[in-house]
Design a protein around this motif. Structure first.
Motif, PDB file in Angstrom:
ATOM      1  N   CYS A 134       0.828  -1.206   0.000  1.00 45.16           N
ATOM      2  CA  CYS A 134       0.000   0.000   0.000  1.00 45.16           C
ATOM      3  C   CYS A 134       0.862   1.256   0.000  1.00 45.16           C
ATOM      4  N   ASP A 135       0.664   2.104  -0.993  1.00 39.05           N
ATOM      5  CA  ASP A 135       1.258   3.437  -0.999  1.00 39.05           C
ATOM      6  C   ASP A 135       0.134   4.452  -1.138  1.00 39.05           C
ATOM      7  N   HIS A 136       0.484   5.696  -1.345  1.00 41.37           N
ATOM      8  CA  HIS A 136      -0.536   6.742  -1.390  1.00 41.37           C
ATOM      9  C   HIS A 136      -1.474   6.570  -2.575  1.00 41.37           C
ATOM     10  N   GLY A 137      -0.913   6.268  -3.735  1.00 43.34           N
ATOM     11  CA  GLY A 137      -1.682   6.263  -4.975  1.00 43.34           C
ATOM     12  C   GLY A 137      -1.412   7.541  -5.739  1.00 43.34           C
ATOM     13  N   SER A 138      -1.236   7.423  -7.049  1.00 43.95           N
ATOM     14  CA  SER A 138      -0.870   8.580  -7.861  1.00 43.95           C
ATOM     15  C   SER A 138      -1.314   8.374  -9.299  1.00 43.95           C
ATOM     16  N   ALA A 139      -1.605   9.487  -9.960  1.00 43.01           N
ATOM     17  CA  ALA A 139      -1.908   9.430 -11.390  1.00 43.01           C
ATOM     18  C   ALA A 139      -0.640   9.450 -12.227  1.00 43.01           C
ATOM     19  N   ASP A 140       0.492   9.592 -11.583  1.00 41.86           N
ATOM     20  CA  ASP A 140       1.785   9.660 -12.259  1.00 41.86           C
ATOM     21  C   ASP A 140       2.284   8.245 -12.553  1.00 41.86           C
ATOM     22  N   ALA A 141       2.485   7.930 -13.815  1.00 44.12           N
ATOM     23  CA  ALA A 141       2.913   6.582 -14.200  1.00 44.12           C
ATOM     24  C   ALA A 141       4.269   6.230 -13.615  1.00 44.12           C
ATOM     25  N   ALA A 142       5.163   7.203 -13.472  1.00 41.33           N
ATOM     26  CA  ALA A 142       6.494   6.933 -12.915  1.00 41.33           C
ATOM     27  C   ALA A 142       6.407   6.528 -11.453  1.00 41.33           C
ATOM     28  N   VAL A 143       5.486   7.125 -10.704  1.00 46.50           N
ATOM     29  CA  VAL A 143       5.302   6.771  -9.294  1.00 46.50           C
ATOM     30  C   VAL A 143       4.640   5.407  -9.177  1.00 46.50           C
ATOM     31  N   ALA A 144       3.643   5.138 -10.022  1.00 46.38           N
ATOM     32  CA  ALA A 144       2.994   3.834 -10.011  1.00 46.38           C
ATOM     33  C   ALA A 144       3.979   2.724 -10.366  1.00 46.38           C
ATOM     34  N   ALA A 145       4.933   3.031 -11.237  1.00 46.27           N
ATOM     35  CA  ALA A 145       5.931   2.034 -11.620  1.00 46.27           C
ATOM     36  C   ALA A 145       6.795   1.630 -10.427  1.00 46.27           C
ATOM     37  N   VAL A 146       7.063   2.571  -9.513  1.00 45.50           N
ATOM     38  CA  VAL A 146       7.822   2.241  -8.304  1.00 45.50           C
ATOM     39  C   VAL A 146       7.041   1.237  -7.465  1.00 45.50           C
ATOM     40  N   ARG A 147       5.741   1.472  -7.292  1.00 45.63           N
ATOM     41  CA  ARG A 147       4.906   0.545  -6.522  1.00 45.63           C
ATOM     42  C   ARG A 147       4.946  -0.856  -7.129  1.00 45.63           C
ATOM     43  N   ARG A 148       4.786  -0.940  -8.416  1.00 45.52           N
ATOM     44  CA  ARG A 148       4.744  -2.259  -9.067  1.00 45.52           C
ATOM     45  C   ARG A 148       6.108  -2.941  -9.037  1.00 45.52           C
ATOM     46  N   THR A 149       7.165  -2.158  -9.118  1.00 43.88           N
ATOM     47  CA  THR A 149       8.505  -2.729  -9.009  1.00 43.88           C
ATOM     48  C   THR A 149       8.734  -3.298  -7.623  1.00 43.88           C
ATOM     49  N   MET A 150       8.299  -2.580  -6.596  1.00 40.58           N
ATOM     50  CA  MET A 150       8.429  -3.094  -5.236  1.00 40.58           C
ATOM     51  C   MET A 150       7.636  -4.386  -5.048  1.00 40.58           C
ATOM     52  N   VAL A 151       6.455  -4.454  -5.629  1.00 39.19           N
ATOM     53  CA  VAL A 151       5.639  -5.672  -5.539  1.00 39.19           C
ATOM     54  C   VAL A 151       6.391  -6.863  -6.117  1.00 39.19           C
ATOM     55  N   ALA A 152       6.968  -6.691  -7.302  1.00 41.70           N
ATOM     56  CA  ALA A 152       7.709  -7.781  -7.933  1.00 41.70           C
ATOM     57  C   ALA A 152       8.941  -8.161  -7.122  1.00 41.70           C
ATOM     58  N   ASP A 153       9.653  -7.168  -6.633  1.00 38.41           N
ATOM     59  CA  ASP A 153      10.858  -7.432  -5.830  1.00 38.41           C
ATOM     60  C   ASP A 153      10.517  -8.156  -4.533  1.00 38.41           C
ATOM     61  N   VAL A 154       9.473  -7.681  -3.845  1.00 37.33           N
ATOM     62  CA  VAL A 154       9.096  -8.288  -2.564  1.00 37.33           C
ATOM     63  C   VAL A 154       8.635  -9.726  -2.770  1.00 37.33           C
ATOM     64  N   ALA A 155       7.889  -9.978  -3.836  1.00 39.36           N
ATOM     65  CA  ALA A 155       7.453 -11.348  -4.119  1.00 39.36           C
ATOM     66  C   ALA A 155       8.664 -12.260  -4.312  1.00 39.36           C
ATOM     67  N   ARG A 156       9.686 -11.751  -4.991  1.00 42.07           N
ATOM     68  CA  ARG A 156      10.892 -12.548  -5.205  1.00 42.07           C
ATOM     69  C   ARG A 156      11.664 -12.738  -3.901  1.00 42.07           C
ATOM     70  N   LEU A 157      11.780 -11.672  -3.104  1.00 42.92           N
ATOM     71  CA  LEU A 157      12.553 -11.744  -1.867  1.00 42.92           C
ATOM     72  C   LEU A 157      11.909 -12.667  -0.829  1.00 42.92           C
ATOM     73  N   LEU A 158      10.580 -12.652  -0.748  1.00 48.39           N
ATOM     74  CA  LEU A 158       9.886 -13.450   0.267  1.00 48.39           C
ATOM     75  C   LEU A 158       9.565 -14.872  -0.205  1.00 48.39           C
ATOM     76  N   GLY A 159       9.441 -15.063  -1.503  1.00 47.27           N
ATOM     77  CA  GLY A 159       9.245 -16.401  -2.049  1.00 47.27           C
ATOM     78  C   GLY A 159       8.059 -17.129  -1.449  1.00 47.27           C
ATOM     79  N   SER A 160       8.281 -18.356  -0.981  1.00 46.55           N
ATOM     80  CA  SER A 160       7.202 -19.197  -0.481  1.00 46.55           C
ATOM     81  C   SER A 160       6.727 -18.800   0.913  1.00 46.55           C
ATOM     82  N   ALA A 161       7.320 -17.774   1.510  1.00 45.09           N
ATOM     83  CA  ALA A 161       6.875 -17.326   2.835  1.00 45.09           C
ATOM     84  C   ALA A 161       5.514 -16.638   2.778  1.00 45.09           C
ATOM     85  N   VAL A 162       5.074 -16.269   1.560  1.00 44.97           N
ATOM     86  CA  VAL A 162       3.776 -15.613   1.403  1.00 44.97           C
ATOM     87  C   VAL A 162       3.000 -16.289   0.275  1.00 44.97           C
ATOM     88  N   VAL A 163       1.677 -16.149   0.315  1.00 40.75           N
ATOM     89  CA  VAL A 163       0.830 -16.724  -0.735  1.00 40.75           C
ATOM     90  C   VAL A 163       0.945 -15.915  -2.022  1.00 40.75           C
TER      91      VAL A 163
END
Length: 331
Positions: free
Chosen positions: A203-232
């Motif tokens: 969860c972040d603030h939310g923005s109409a700026d595509a560059a800011v939204a890209a940071v959120r989505r990048t973090m999602v992908a990174d966190v999924a990789r870092l945590l692996g099977s520890a999360v669904v």
């Protein structure tokens, strides 16, 4: 000397929701001290080396819990790095506070006024602005450069540089510091609550700026990789959708309240969810009584099938604080 400006965010957790924002901020400021080594050879608060002025720059807030967090962090960096570290904000700065005493929390100075004072005092001494700002927001891309240009125009010898936002900093292995920090906070929440493979909503603030939204989505992908099977699973879940954001556009993701409602309806058994707080500071959105807390409270009211655990703030993670420490010369 360099000058460092900083900005902050919210740390959350189930037990923290019962405390006032200032109590939370002061507790977190004490508990999240940057473990920085002492500099040998005398006092760490005097005889700053040349070229060591830093402005730790925050977006800005009207909330005292954010000021407390920012003041504690800049103080830790100043003492550990033997550098001049000054807090400032792009918005909501209060320049009168710099002249007032007392023990009450004070907002940081505005970036514009602070730069003008620093340049007037030591025109040739470089200033480095370290954004305590997550992504390439318009405040950082447009407003900050404008303020820097206007202040620098008053001093022919001005040497002012704006350093990268936190999302652009990677470690020696190429991992993004903000993603590592968010994964740290999620792991901490999982351990403290005794969870087994929860679902994670970033969860972040939310923005109409595509560059800011890209940071959120990048973090999602990174966190999924870092945590692996520890999360669904890990999904983006911004707090709000700006009116200027077109539905289905590049920056559009389902909101936190929409994600939580969907999870409530989809499973008969209890669903364990970690809301990963991709905020740097407390304040009206990420604070203990802020918008995210209200969204979670509404979503879980009368719902035994949904258990939501709110992580601590990204801004209080060790990974983010290591980035700031390295910027002021602390290994």
């Amino acid at each position: 000397m360099l000058a460092l400006v900083l900005c902050t965010g919210f740390v959350g957790g189930p037990s923290a929701l019962a405390r006032s924002p200032l109590e939370r901020a002061r507790t977190l400021a004490d508990a999240s001290r940057v473990p920085l080594p002492a500099i040998p050879g005398g006092s760490q608060t005097e005889n700053y080396p040349e070229a060591s002025r830093y402005v730790l720059l925050a977006h800005g807030s009207k909330r005292a819990d954010t000021w407390v967090q920012l003041d504690a962090l800049s103080g830790d960096l100043r003492r550990a790095g033997r550098a001049e570290v000054v807090a400032a904000s792009v918005f909501f700065g209060d320049d009168s506070a710099a002249e007032e005493g007392g023990g009450e929390p004070r907002p940081p100075a505005s970036l514009d006024a602070l730069l003008r004072r620093m340049l007037a005092a030591e025109p040739a001494r470089p200033i480095r602005i370290l954004p305590f700002i997550l992504g390439p927001s318009r405040a950082l891309r447009a407003e900050t450069p404008r303020l820097v240009r206007e202040a620098a125009a008053t001093c022919a010898a001005a040497d002012v540089e704006v350093l990268p936002c936190l999302a652009d900093v990677v470690d020696a292995e190429g991992a993004r510091a903000v993603s590592v920090g968010l994964a740290e906070q999620i792991e901490r929440t999982i351990a403290e609550a005794g969870l087994t493979r929860p679902f994670v909503l970033v969860c972040d603030h939310g923005s109409a700026d595509a560059a800011v939204a890209a940071v959120r989505r990048t973090m999602v992908a990174d966190v999924a990789r870092l945590l692996g099977s520890a999360v669904v699973g890990v999904e983006p879940a911004p707090m709000e959708r700006p009116s200027s954001l077109a539905r289905g556009s590049e920056a559009d993701d389902p909101l936190l309240e929409e994600r939580l409602a969907g999870l409530c309806c989809a499973d008969a058994a209890a669903v364990e969810v970690v809301v990963a707080m991709a905020f740097l500071s407390p304040g009206r959105h990420a604070g203990a009584d802020g918008d995210v807390a209200e969204i979670v409270a509404r979503a879980t009211a009368g719902r035994a099938d949904l258990r939501v655990h709110v992580s601590e703030l990204l801004g209080d993670s060790r990974a983010v604080r290591r980035v700031l420490a390295r910027a002021v010369g602390v290994a």
